[in-house]
Scaffold this motif. Structure first.
Motif, PDB file in Angstrom:
ATOM      1  N   LEU A 118       0.837  -1.207   0.000  1.00 25.57           N
ATOM      2  CA  LEU A 118       0.000   0.000   0.000  1.00 25.57           C
ATOM      3  C   LEU A 118       0.874   1.259   0.000  1.00 25.57           C
ATOM      4  O   LEU A 118       0.576   2.235  -0.695  1.00 25.57           O
ATOM      5  N   LEU A 119       1.968   1.210   0.762  1.00 25.90           N
ATOM      6  CA  LEU A 119       2.887   2.358   0.808  1.00 25.90           C
ATOM      7  C   LEU A 119       3.537   2.574  -0.552  1.00 25.90           C
ATOM      8  O   LEU A 119       3.638   3.700  -1.032  1.00 25.90           O
ATOM      9  N   GLN A 120       3.968   1.469  -1.168  1.00 26.66           N
ATOM     10  CA  GLN A 120       4.609   1.534  -2.498  1.00 26.66           C
ATOM     11  C   GLN A 120       3.719   2.216  -3.526  1.00 26.66           C
ATOM     12  O   GLN A 120       4.193   2.992  -4.337  1.00 26.66           O
ATOM     13  N   ALA A 121       2.423   1.868  -3.469  1.00 24.51           N
ATOM     14  CA  ALA A 121       1.510   2.320  -4.526  1.00 24.51           C
ATOM     15  C   ALA A 121       0.875   3.675  -4.218  1.00 24.51           C
ATOM     16  O   ALA A 121       0.216   4.251  -5.083  1.00 24.51           O
ATOM     17  N   ILE A 148       4.055  11.282   9.214  1.00 27.33           N
ATOM     18  CA  ILE A 148       5.316  11.996   8.960  1.00 27.33           C
ATOM     19  C   ILE A 148       6.478  11.003   8.936  1.00 27.33           C
ATOM     20  O   ILE A 148       7.315  11.019   8.029  1.00 27.33           O
ATOM     21  N   GLN A 149       6.493  10.122   9.925  1.00 27.57           N
ATOM     22  CA  GLN A 149       7.596   9.164  10.006  1.00 27.57           C
ATOM     23  C   GLN A 149       7.557   8.171   8.841  1.00 27.57           C
ATOM     24  O   GLN A 149       8.596   7.823   8.273  1.00 27.57           O
ATOM     25  N   LEU A 150       6.354   7.726   8.451  1.00 26.27           N
ATOM     26  CA  LEU A 150       6.245   6.795   7.317  1.00 26.27           C
ATOM     27  C   LEU A 150       6.675   7.474   6.016  1.00 26.27           C
ATOM     28  O   LEU A 150       7.305   6.837   5.158  1.00 26.27           O
ATOM     29  N   ALA A 151       6.362   8.760   5.883  1.00 30.91           N
ATOM     30  CA  ALA A 151       6.786   9.501   4.684  1.00 30.91           C
ATOM     31  C   ALA A 151       8.313   9.595   4.653  1.00 30.91           C
ATOM     32  O   ALA A 151       8.939   9.435   3.602  1.00 30.91           O
ATOM     33  N   GLY A 155       9.739   7.829   1.595  1.00 25.99           N
ATOM     34  CA  GLY A 155       9.859   8.851   0.566  1.00 25.99           C
ATOM     35  C   GLY A 155       8.543   9.173  -0.126  1.00 25.99           C
ATOM     36  O   GLY A 155       8.531   9.891  -1.128  1.00 25.99           O
ATOM     37  N   ARG A 156       7.420   8.655   0.397  1.00 27.94           N
ATOM     38  CA  ARG A 156       6.129   8.965  -0.210  1.00 27.94           C
ATOM     39  C   ARG A 156       5.717  10.385   0.168  1.00 27.94           C
ATOM     40  O   ARG A 156       5.988  10.840   1.282  1.00 27.94           O
TER      41      ARG A 156
END
Ligand SMILES: [Zn+2]
Ligand SMILES: [Zn+2]
Length: 248
Positions: A118-121, A148-151, A155-156
């Motif tokens: 899901l993050l990839q897409a 914020i941390q997941l971004a 890099g999304r």
């Protein structure tokens, strides 16, 4: 916290386990007993909402839970790292009420595995919004901290203010489906359609209980022209029908 103060504290105090006070080697880790006790969401899960299913899946079959079969949610897929239990509750409380960046980083790290596709897409990561009054009282929107941390990790792109909450909603626990959607009616809105139009949005939140809030966010995002909406949370209540843990 100021970087210098943070550095001083880190130098004096060794990092502690995500879920208890035991010192650990690296920030954002569980100690061994807590890792063993952690209730990770594991297969089989509903292919739609990601709820852990109580029965073993026939190999290769993609299953759907009863509520998703009866009426599909507005989001396409939801996934979570942990089952919401006493341990997950402690970690999430630490996110809400204290300056515990190591818990944010640790939970975001745990969310990466179930959230990878899901993050990839995703074209944009969007946190579930908190009402400004509640944000002032709490100082943090824990969903935003995780987003914020997941971004940072992936890099999304981040859409921190893509959604806003017009009014506070009463706790949804104990309400049936119709009452939940009535309570949420008009509470959440998209700030500017252009920010989400034609995009694949990944909603980020700390806990998913019934999925009603995530569903309402997804509904307004799709209405604003989003192409698809998925959901990634740190924890989820395994069976919302038997939600015995009060969400503080
Ligand atoms: Zn521990
Ligand atoms: Zn489901």
């Amino acid at each position: 916290m100021k970087p210098l103060l943070r550095w001083l504290l880190d130098t004096v105090l060794p990092p502690t386990c995500l879920a208890c006070e035991t010192p650990v080697e690296k920030e954002g880790q569980f100690c061994v007993p807590c890792f063993k006790a952690a209730n990770f969401v594991s297969a089989p899960v509903c292919r739609c909402c990601g709820v852990p299913l109580p029965f073993a899946a026939a190999s290769g079959t993609l299953l759907k839970c009863e509520p998703c079969t009866q009426s599909a949610p507005a989001f396409t897929q939801a996934r979570a790292a942990l089952r919401y239990d006493e341990m997950a509750k402690r970690m999430i409380l630490a996110l809400k009420y204290a300056d515990h960046t190591e818990v944010v980083n640790g939970l975001a790290e745990l969310m990466r595995r179930p959230g990878e596709p899901l993050l990839q897409a995703a074209n944009i990561l969007v946190p579930v919004p908190l009402h400004p009054a509640r944000l002032r009282a709490r100082r943090y929107n824990q969903a935003a901290l995780l987003a914020i941390q997941l971004a940072r990790l992936t890099g999304r792109p981040l859409g921190l203010d893509a959604l806003l909450r017009h009014r506070e909603t009463a706790p949804l626990e104990g309400l049936d489906r119709a009452a939940r959607s009535a309570e949420l009616q008009g509470a959440i809105a998209v700030r500017t359609d252009a920010q989400v139009r034609d995009k694949r949005v990944l909603l980020i939140d700390d806990v998913m209980t019934s999925g009603a809030t995530a569903n309402e966010c997804a509904r307004v995002l799709l209405e604003a022209g989003a192409r698809r909406v998925d959901v990634l949370t740190a924890a989820r209540v395994a069976d919302p029908r038997f939600d015995g843990l009060a969400l503080a």
